[in-house]
Write an enzyme that holds these catalytic residues in place. Structure first.
Site, mmCIF file in Angstrom:
data_model
loop_
_atom_site.group_PDB
_atom_site.id
_atom_site.type_symbol
_atom_site.label_atom_id
_atom_site.label_comp_id
_atom_site.label_asym_id
_atom_site.label_seq_id
_atom_site.Cartn_x
_atom_site.Cartn_y
_atom_site.Cartn_z
ATOM 1 C CG ASP A 1 -1.944 -1.154 1.190
ATOM 2 O OD1 ASP A 1 -1.832 -2.014 0.315
ATOM 3 O OD2 ASP A 1 -2.817 -1.199 2.078
ATOM 4 C CG ASP B 1 -6.556 0.262 1.364
ATOM 5 O OD1 ASP B 1 -6.754 -0.928 1.637
ATOM 6 O OD2 ASP B 1 -6.918 1.204 2.113
ATOM 7 C CG HIS C 1 -11.157 1.235 0.275
ATOM 8 N ND1 HIS C 1 -11.300 -0.044 0.782
ATOM 9 C CD2 HIS C 1 -10.126 1.796 0.973
ATOM 10 C CE1 HIS C 1 -10.400 -0.232 1.738
ATOM 11 N NE2 HIS C 1 -9.674 0.864 1.872
ATOM 12 C CG HIS D 1 -8.310 5.520 2.853
ATOM 13 N ND1 HIS D 1 -9.211 5.375 3.884
ATOM 14 C CD2 HIS D 1 -7.840 4.272 2.597
ATOM 15 C CE1 HIS D 1 -9.272 4.114 4.245
ATOM 16 N NE2 HIS D 1 -8.457 3.403 3.471
ATOM 17 C CE LYS E 1 -4.319 -4.090 1.383
ATOM 18 N NZ LYS E 1 -4.920 -2.913 2.031
ATOM 19 C CB CYS F 1 -2.115 -2.671 5.238
ATOM 20 S SG CYS F 1 -3.849 -2.165 5.108
HETATM 21 C C1 VGL Z 1 -4.645 0.970 5.792
HETATM 22 C C2 VGL Z 1 -6.044 2.058 7.257
HETATM 23 C C3 VGL Z 1 -7.078 1.923 6.372
HETATM 24 C C4 VGL Z 1 -3.265 0.491 5.483
HETATM 25 C C5 VGL Z 1 -5.684 0.827 4.911
HETATM 26 O O1 VGL Z 1 -2.923 0.331 4.288
HETATM 27 O O2 VGL Z 1 -2.498 0.266 6.439
HETATM 28 N N1 VGL Z 1 -4.837 1.573 6.967
HETATM 29 N N2 VGL Z 1 -6.890 1.317 5.201
HETATM 30 ZN ZN ZN Z 2 -8.316 1.292 3.567
#
Ligand code: VGL
Ligand code: ZN
Length: 195
Positions: free
Chosen positions: A10, A52, A54, A71, A96, A140
């Site tokens: 990420d 990430d 979403h 985000h 994901k 993550c």
């Molecule tokens: C993450 C918070 C929300 C991460 C992803 O990549 O660590 N943290 N979504």
């Molecule tokens: Zn996230």
């Protein structure tokens, strides 16, 4: 045959300073990961990047009952990898958190575009060891490392290539200790041998 893969977790604009959910010093992981990428490329070892990814509406986001500001919404600039991250041509991208009711912190919840899970693609390639860096240490990265250990992979965490959010002070330190106590090794890139 390389039995080790680099897993970059990420490293996206929204998790870097200036992004929607910035990890302090998140961008500092980029130069270290670029050096790791070069090493893996030279050794012919796979480079995998999770992201990430979403939907606009997700229970992962505070406005729909979750924990986080919006985000890494699919196909927005915030969801793109950091522009300085030099992902090689053959890098494998896994996504994901596409479900509307899904947090999906772990890269083991991620899939390639054709639907292959991270675990299946590692097994197909005979990967037994993961070298991990990225964001965020306490979410993550932590979830991905613990899942990898649970599935029997050997895990090396690149100490200088992770940063955390620390919603509570000390969360990242705690997460690193947890990873270590379950069998991960915290290393510098120089300690990683790709023989
Ligand atoms: C993450 C918070 C929300 C991460 C992803 O990549 O660590 N943290 N979504
Ligand atoms: Zn996230």
């Amino acid at each position: 045959m390389a039995h080790t893969a680099l897993l970059i977790v990420d490293v996206q604009n929204d998790f870097c300073p200036g992004g929607a959910l910035p990890v302090p010093e998140g961008d500092k992981v980029v130069p270290v990961l670029n050096r790791a990428i070069e090493r893996f490329q030279q050794a012919g070892a796979p480079v995998i990047a999770s992201r990430d990814w979403h939907p606009e509406k997700s229970t992962h986001f505070a406005q729909y009952g979750g924990q986080w500001p919006v985000h890494c919404v699919q196909n927005t600039p915030g969801a793109q990898f950091h522009p300085d991250l030099r992902l090689p041509e053959g890098a494998i991208v896994v996504s994901k958190g596409m479900g509307e009711n899904e947090d999906a912190y772990s890269a083991f919840d991620a899939r390639t575009e054709d639907g292959t899970s991270l675990e299946d693609l590692l097994k197909e390639r005979g990967i037994r060891r993961l070298v991990v860096g990225g964001l965020a240490t306490d979410y993550c990265v932590r979830a991905s490392v613990l899942d990898a250990l649970e599935r029997g992979f050997e895990v090396l965490v690149l100490r200088d290539a992770v940063r955390g959010v620390d919603v509570q002070p000390g969360d990242s330190e705690k997460a690193l200790n947890e990873m270590r106590s379950r069998g991960a090794r915290l290393v510098a890139l120089e300690e990683v041998s790709l023989q």
